[in-house]
Design an enzyme around this catalytic site. Structure first.
Site, PDB file in Angstrom:
ATOM      1  CG  HIS A 117      -8.054   0.825  -8.156  1.00 23.63           C
ATOM      2  ND1 HIS A 117      -8.460   2.065  -7.717  1.00 23.63           N
ATOM      3  CD2 HIS A 117      -7.028   0.456  -7.332  1.00 23.63           C
ATOM      4  CE1 HIS A 117      -7.725   2.430  -6.677  1.00 23.63           C
ATOM      5  NE2 HIS A 117      -6.845   1.476  -6.422  1.00 23.63           N
ATOM      6  CG  PHE A 118      -3.254  -1.117 -10.716  1.00 21.47           C
ATOM      7  CD1 PHE A 118      -2.419  -1.046 -11.810  1.00 21.47           C
ATOM      8  CD2 PHE A 118      -3.613  -2.376 -10.235  1.00 21.47           C
ATOM      9  CE1 PHE A 118      -1.969  -2.198 -12.425  1.00 21.47           C
ATOM     10  CE2 PHE A 118      -3.171  -3.533 -10.857  1.00 21.47           C
ATOM     11  CZ  PHE A 118      -2.346  -3.443 -11.961  1.00 21.47           C
ATOM     12  CG  HIS A 119      -3.714   0.189 -15.935  1.00 22.35           C
ATOM     13  ND1 HIS A 119      -3.660  -1.025 -15.293  1.00 22.35           N
ATOM     14  CD2 HIS A 119      -2.665   0.180 -16.808  1.00 22.35           C
ATOM     15  CE1 HIS A 119      -2.647  -1.732 -15.771  1.00 22.35           C
ATOM     16  NE2 HIS A 119      -2.029  -1.028 -16.692  1.00 22.35           N
ATOM     17  CG  HIS A 132      -2.010   1.175   0.750  1.00 18.62           C
ATOM     18  ND1 HIS A 132      -2.908   1.114  -0.287  1.00 18.62           N
ATOM     19  CD2 HIS A 132      -2.084   2.434   1.215  1.00 18.62           C
ATOM     20  CE1 HIS A 132      -3.518   2.268  -0.432  1.00 18.62           C
ATOM     21  NE2 HIS A 132      -3.033   3.094   0.469  1.00 18.62           N
ATOM     22  NE  ARG A 166      -4.767  -8.261 -10.481  1.00 20.67           N
ATOM     23  CZ  ARG A 166      -4.035  -7.630  -9.544  1.00 20.67           C
ATOM     24  NH1 ARG A 166      -4.450  -7.591  -8.276  1.00 20.67           N
ATOM     25  NH2 ARG A 166      -2.903  -7.041  -9.841  1.00 20.67           N
ATOM     26  NE  ARG A 167      -2.036 -11.171  -9.658  1.00 23.04           N
ATOM     27  CZ  ARG A 167      -2.732 -10.994  -8.525  1.00 23.04           C
ATOM     28  NH1 ARG A 167      -3.799 -11.724  -8.275  1.00 23.04           N
ATOM     29  NH2 ARG A 167      -2.349 -10.100  -7.656  1.00 23.04           N
ATOM     30  CE1 TYR A 188      -2.392   7.156  -1.255  1.00 18.52           C
ATOM     31  CE2 TYR A 188      -1.945   5.465   0.375  1.00 18.52           C
ATOM     32  CZ  TYR A 188      -2.841   6.169  -0.401  1.00 18.52           C
ATOM     33  OH  TYR A 188      -4.164   5.892  -0.337  1.00 18.52           O
TER      34      TYR A 188
HETATM   35 FE1  HAS Z   1      -5.422   1.363  -4.754  1.00 19.00          FE
HETATM   36  C1  HAS Z   1      -5.271  -2.060  -5.247  1.00 19.00           C
HETATM   37  C2  HAS Z   1      -7.599   0.898  -2.157  1.00 19.00           C
HETATM   38  C3  HAS Z   1      -5.422   4.758  -4.102  1.00 19.00           C
HETATM   39  C4  HAS Z   1      -2.659   1.737  -6.750  1.00 19.00           C
HETATM   40  N1  HAS Z   1      -4.217   0.094  -5.813  1.00 19.00           N
HETATM   41  C5  HAS Z   1      -4.329  -1.285  -5.904  1.00 19.00           C
HETATM   42  C6  HAS Z   1      -3.291  -1.786  -6.747  1.00 19.00           C
HETATM   43  C7  HAS Z   1      -2.527  -0.721  -7.136  1.00 19.00           C
HETATM   44  C8  HAS Z   1      -3.126   0.459  -6.541  1.00 19.00           C
HETATM   45  C9  HAS Z   1      -1.284  -0.751  -8.011  1.00 19.00           C
HETATM   46  O1  HAS Z   1      -8.564  -1.413  -0.402  1.00 19.00           O
HETATM   47  C10 HAS Z   1      -3.111  -3.254  -7.170  1.00 19.00           C
HETATM   48  C11 HAS Z   1      -2.209  -4.058  -6.288  1.00 19.00           C
HETATM   49  C12 HAS Z   1      -2.119  -5.467  -6.818  1.00 19.00           C
HETATM   50  O2  HAS Z   1      -1.529  -5.659  -7.908  1.00 19.00           O
HETATM   51  O3  HAS Z   1      -2.661  -6.374  -6.201  1.00 19.00           O
HETATM   52  N2  HAS Z   1      -6.378   2.597  -3.414  1.00 19.00           N
HETATM   53  C13 HAS Z   1      -7.256   2.202  -2.471  1.00 19.00           C
HETATM   54  C14 HAS Z   1      -7.780   3.373  -1.783  1.00 19.00           C
HETATM   55  C15 HAS Z   1      -7.166   4.461  -2.347  1.00 19.00           C
HETATM   56  C16 HAS Z   1      -6.276   3.954  -3.353  1.00 19.00           C
HETATM   57  C17 HAS Z   1      -8.787   3.387  -0.680  1.00 19.00           C
HETATM   58  N3  HAS Z   1      -4.279   2.940  -5.318  1.00 19.00           N
HETATM   59  C18 HAS Z   1      -4.436   4.248  -4.938  1.00 19.00           C
HETATM   60  C19 HAS Z   1      -3.424   5.079  -5.558  1.00 19.00           C
HETATM   61  C20 HAS Z   1      -2.642   4.225  -6.317  1.00 19.00           C
HETATM   62  C21 HAS Z   1      -3.197   2.886  -6.144  1.00 19.00           C
HETATM   63  C22 HAS Z   1      -3.291   6.564  -5.338  1.00 19.00           C
HETATM   64  C23 HAS Z   1      -1.440   4.496  -7.162  1.00 19.00           C
HETATM   65  C24 HAS Z   1      -0.900   5.655  -7.383  1.00 19.00           C
HETATM   66  N4  HAS Z   1      -6.297  -0.259  -3.896  1.00 19.00           N
HETATM   67  C25 HAS Z   1      -7.116  -0.240  -2.815  1.00 19.00           C
HETATM   68  C26 HAS Z   1      -7.443  -1.616  -2.419  1.00 19.00           C
HETATM   69  C27 HAS Z   1      -6.790  -2.476  -3.303  1.00 19.00           C
HETATM   70  C28 HAS Z   1      -6.062  -1.595  -4.210  1.00 19.00           C
HETATM   71  C29 HAS Z   1      -8.291  -2.069  -1.315  1.00 19.00           C
HETATM   72  C30 HAS Z   1      -6.806  -4.007  -3.314  1.00 19.00           C
HETATM   73  C31 HAS Z   1      -7.810  -4.527  -4.281  1.00 19.00           C
HETATM   74  C32 HAS Z   1      -7.767  -6.043  -4.344  1.00 19.00           C
HETATM   75  O4  HAS Z   1      -8.728  -6.667  -3.857  1.00 19.00           O
HETATM   76  O5  HAS Z   1      -6.796  -6.610  -4.862  1.00 19.00           O
HETATM   77  C33 HAS Z   1      -7.396   5.909  -1.914  1.00 19.00           C
HETATM   78  O6  HAS Z   1      -6.181   6.553  -1.599  1.00 19.00           O
HETATM   79  C34 HAS Z   1      -8.162   6.712  -2.904  1.00 19.00           C
HETATM   80  C35 HAS Z   1      -8.603   8.044  -2.338  1.00 19.00           C
HETATM   81  C36 HAS Z   1      -9.159   8.944  -3.395  1.00 19.00           C
HETATM   82  C37 HAS Z   1     -10.382   9.487  -3.406  1.00 19.00           C
HETATM   83  C38 HAS Z   1     -10.786  10.359  -4.576  1.00 19.00           C
HETATM   84  C39 HAS Z   1     -11.181  11.753  -4.206  1.00 19.00           C
HETATM   85  C40 HAS Z   1     -11.397  12.557  -5.440  1.00 19.00           C
HETATM   86  C41 HAS Z   1     -10.842  13.758  -5.686  1.00 19.00           C
HETATM   87  C42 HAS Z   1     -11.075  14.426  -7.009  1.00 19.00           C
HETATM   88  C43 HAS Z   1     -11.760  15.752  -6.921  1.00 19.00           C
HETATM   89  C44 HAS Z   1     -11.889  16.342  -8.297  1.00 19.00           C
HETATM   90  C45 HAS Z   1     -12.964  16.958  -8.839  1.00 19.00           C
HETATM   91  C46 HAS Z   1     -12.919  17.365 -10.291  1.00 19.00           C
HETATM   92  C47 HAS Z   1     -14.219  17.181  -8.050  1.00 19.00           C
HETATM   93  C48 HAS Z   1     -11.353   9.210  -2.330  1.00 19.00           C
HETATM   94  C49 HAS Z   1      -9.942  14.407  -4.700  1.00 19.00           C
HETATM   95  C50 HAS Z   1     -12.453  18.774 -10.519  1.00 19.00           C
HETATM   96  C51 HAS Z   1     -12.686  19.132 -11.932  1.00 19.00           C
HETATM   97  C52 HAS Z   1     -12.253  20.291 -12.553  1.00 19.00           C
HETATM   98  C53 HAS Z   1     -12.686  20.529 -13.946  1.00 19.00           C
HETATM   99  C54 HAS Z   1     -11.337  21.286 -11.972  1.00 19.00           C
HETATM  100 CU    CU Z   2      -3.347  -0.645  -1.087  1.00 19.39          CU
END
Ligand code: HAS
Ligand code: CU
Length: 540
Positions: free
Chosen positions: A368-370, A217, A431-432, A221
């Protein structure tokens, strides 16, 4: 002027990073085509798994580590306004990381390390792969040491002052990486290498997965923090305004550092080796670590709004139109935030203990991660490159319009690639896997999505090549860059001094140590105390 040593280091670190990225994009396109099953002659599981393993390692470890090291040298020297500490050490780190990369690449390309970027045992790679991966990590520790020493020296010379934001974030990331990489380093050194060399007949995959979850995890970050540095330190100024709040920014970086470490079991919800209570505990922490990202979304949007209104925007949304959309840094930030909405939402679904059962090990996860890594994060790496490459090569960016086209195509390509991937996951595609043709009526529903993914892969490959061409042509440009300095965004109000603990590296480390002992102490120790499987009547 930028410190010469850090400029050269950034240049060569980025050359390696982006070369790896380009190779990986070609592999990615091959994979999406091969897997679709639409072209029979391409079908080859061994070639597919060699390719996808190389793609994952190049993107997740090589692109990121070299990019982050290069960027760190620049932020440290320019934000602290001091020369690089021990450039010799920095070059040693660079070469060790490079040697590690080459050693790992040999078995990867030869099909002797087709273990994917997570290299979970019991699938085994050649020992050379693990040794290369270990060297890659060890080389990056030199960078961490330099960042920590430079921050500590500055702190000693500037008692009571708040550290410049860019360096605050960079040193937080260096500490994060030291803590993060310890898990996988232990796995590789004590379990995988002895096993691959034949010194041990067997190993405990449960322990290996637990140690990998320690890393898995926070590593995301580690990749993300440079992108957030761009959002806080470059975007507000490039948009023509100010940073809404430096205190909020520091709070976000500190939150990412402290809370991303003790929560890795959300990758193991469906695994048997850890108890449900521990998983729930890590699950709660996972929700906590979304707060710094929500704070970032809020603060960066507020900064953009300030800029848009200063530019004459009126009404609730009028400021969006007056933002300088033709500035690559601003455009990348907007596109990154848009991709973060669905990418982050997907993360929340993954993190929700019960919902995870629906998407775990399905195509949803690479979707998700792409989106959140290759989309949100990497598009901001492009923005940083467009902003700083001219300053480190001394040459003017060859074409602003081409840079904009490249960013838009990346966004469109990533949307075309990752939206179907999410849907396919919900339709039950695993996947995989190296091919999606199952000779079943049920899987016919997958076909149209596969076509979209191929289109997405093609657009992304074109965009990646364009990125390479822009950097190459800029390097060879005869026009000289006229703004050689790196300028950081000013906060809209002078930052208040934070409490001492928020600026103290020692306190950060103690907090992490406490949380890690709490969250990983027993879950790791149990492997040495409990003989769960040996007590079964049929043995282990
Ligand atoms: Fe993730 C799996 C949970 C963030 C990368 N994640 C992965 C894997 C990767 C990865 C590589 O809980 C695969 C690992 C593998 O191969 O097995 N991830 C999260 C959560 C977050 C999260 C809770 N992940 C990331 C980030 C990554 C990344 C950042 C890479 C850079 N992830 C998981 C979980 C798995 C997982 C499980 C395991 C799944 C499984 O079962 O295998 C959080 O940090 C995300 C928080 C983000 C938000 C979004 C807020 C939105 C905002 C946008 C506002 C914009 C607006 C538009 C309104 C809550 C701030 C403005 C528009 C204008 C025009 C100005
Ligand atoms: Cu994670």
């Amino acid at each position: 002027m930028i410190d010469t040593q850090s400029r050269n280091l950034a240049l060569w670190n980025w050359v390696v990073a982006f070369a790896a990225f380009l190779v990986a994009c070609f592999l990615g396109f091959y994979q999406v085509v091969e897997r679709s099953g639409l072209f029979d002659f391409l079908e080859s599981p061994p070639a597919y798994f060699a390719s996808v393993s190389t793609h994952g390692v190049l993107m997740a470890y090589v692109l990121t580590t070299f990019f982050i090291m290069g960027f760190g040298y620049l932020t440290a020297t320019s934000s602290l306004k001091r020369p690089l500490w021990q450039p010799g050490l920095a070059w040693s780190g660079f070469f060790i990381t490079l040697i590690g990369t080459v050693l790992a690449a040999i078995p990867l390309l030869a099909g002797k390390a087709s273990v994917l970027y997570t290299f979970y045992p019991p699938i085994q790679a050649s020992a050379l792969f693990y040794i290369g991966a270990a060297l890659l990590v060890v080389g990056s520790w030199f960078w961490c040491a330099i960042m920590v020493v430079m921050a500590a020296q500055w702190r000693r010379e500037n008692p009571g002052k708040g550290m410049p934001l860019a360096m605050y974030a960079t040193v937080a990331n260096a500490l994060l990486w030291l803590w993060t990489s310890a898990g996988v380093a232990m796995e590789v050194v004590f379990q995988l290498i002895p096993w691959a060399l034949g010194w041990n007949d067997t190993l405990d995959p449960g322990l290996a997965r637990t140690l990998f979850a320690w890393t898995l995890h926070p590593i995301v970050y580690f990749w993300l923090i440079p992108a957030y540095i761009a959002l806080y330190c470059f975007v507000p100024k490039e948009a023509g305004g100010y940073l809404f709040s430096e205190e909020m920014a520091k709070f976000a970086f500190l939150g990412l550092l402290v809370f991303s470490l003790p929560i890795g079991f959300h990758h193991l919800y469906m695994d048997p080796e850890q108890g449900a209570g521990w998983k729930l505990w890590h699950g709660i922490g996972t929700f906590l670590v979304t707060v710094p990202t929500l704070v970032t979304g809020f603060t960066v949007l507020a900064s953009l709004e300030i800029a848009g209104r200063l530019g004459g925007g009126r009404g609730l949304f009028g400021w969006i139109g007056t933002l300088p959309w033709r500035n690559p840094v601003v455009l990348a930030a907007i596109l990154a935030l848009l991709m973060l909405i669905l990418g982050g939402f997907g993360g929340i679904v993954n993190a929700s203990y019960a919902l995870n059962a629906m998407i775990h090990n399905t195509a949803w996860v690479p979707g998700h991660f792409h989106l959140i890594f290759a989309g949100t994060t990497v598009i901001l790496y492009f923005a940083i490159a467009y902003h700083l490459w001219p300053k480190i090569t001394g040459k003017k960016l060859v074409s602003n319009t081409l840079a904009l086209i490249q960013l838009w195509t990346w966004f469109v390509g990533m949307t075309l690639l990752s939206t179907p991937w999410h849907v396919l996951g919900l339709l039950g595609q695993p996947r995989r896997i190296s091919g999606v043709t199952y000779n079943s009526l049920l899987t016919l529903a997958w076909q149209p999505y596969e076509l979209f993914m191929i289109m997405g892969g093609a657009v992304l490959l074109g965009s990646a090549v364009l990125f390479g061409v822009i950097l190459w042509k800029t390097w060879r440009n005869t026009e000289i860059e006229t703004v050689p300095e790196i300028a950081y965004a000013e906060p809209i109000h002078p930052p208040e001094s934070l409490p001492a603990w928020a600026e103290s590296l020692k306190t950060w480390n103690l907090a992490i140590l406490g949380l890690m002992l709490l969250s990983f102490g027993w879950p790791i120790a149990q492997f040495f105390f409990l003989k769960t499987f040996e007590s079964l009547p049929w043995g282990y």
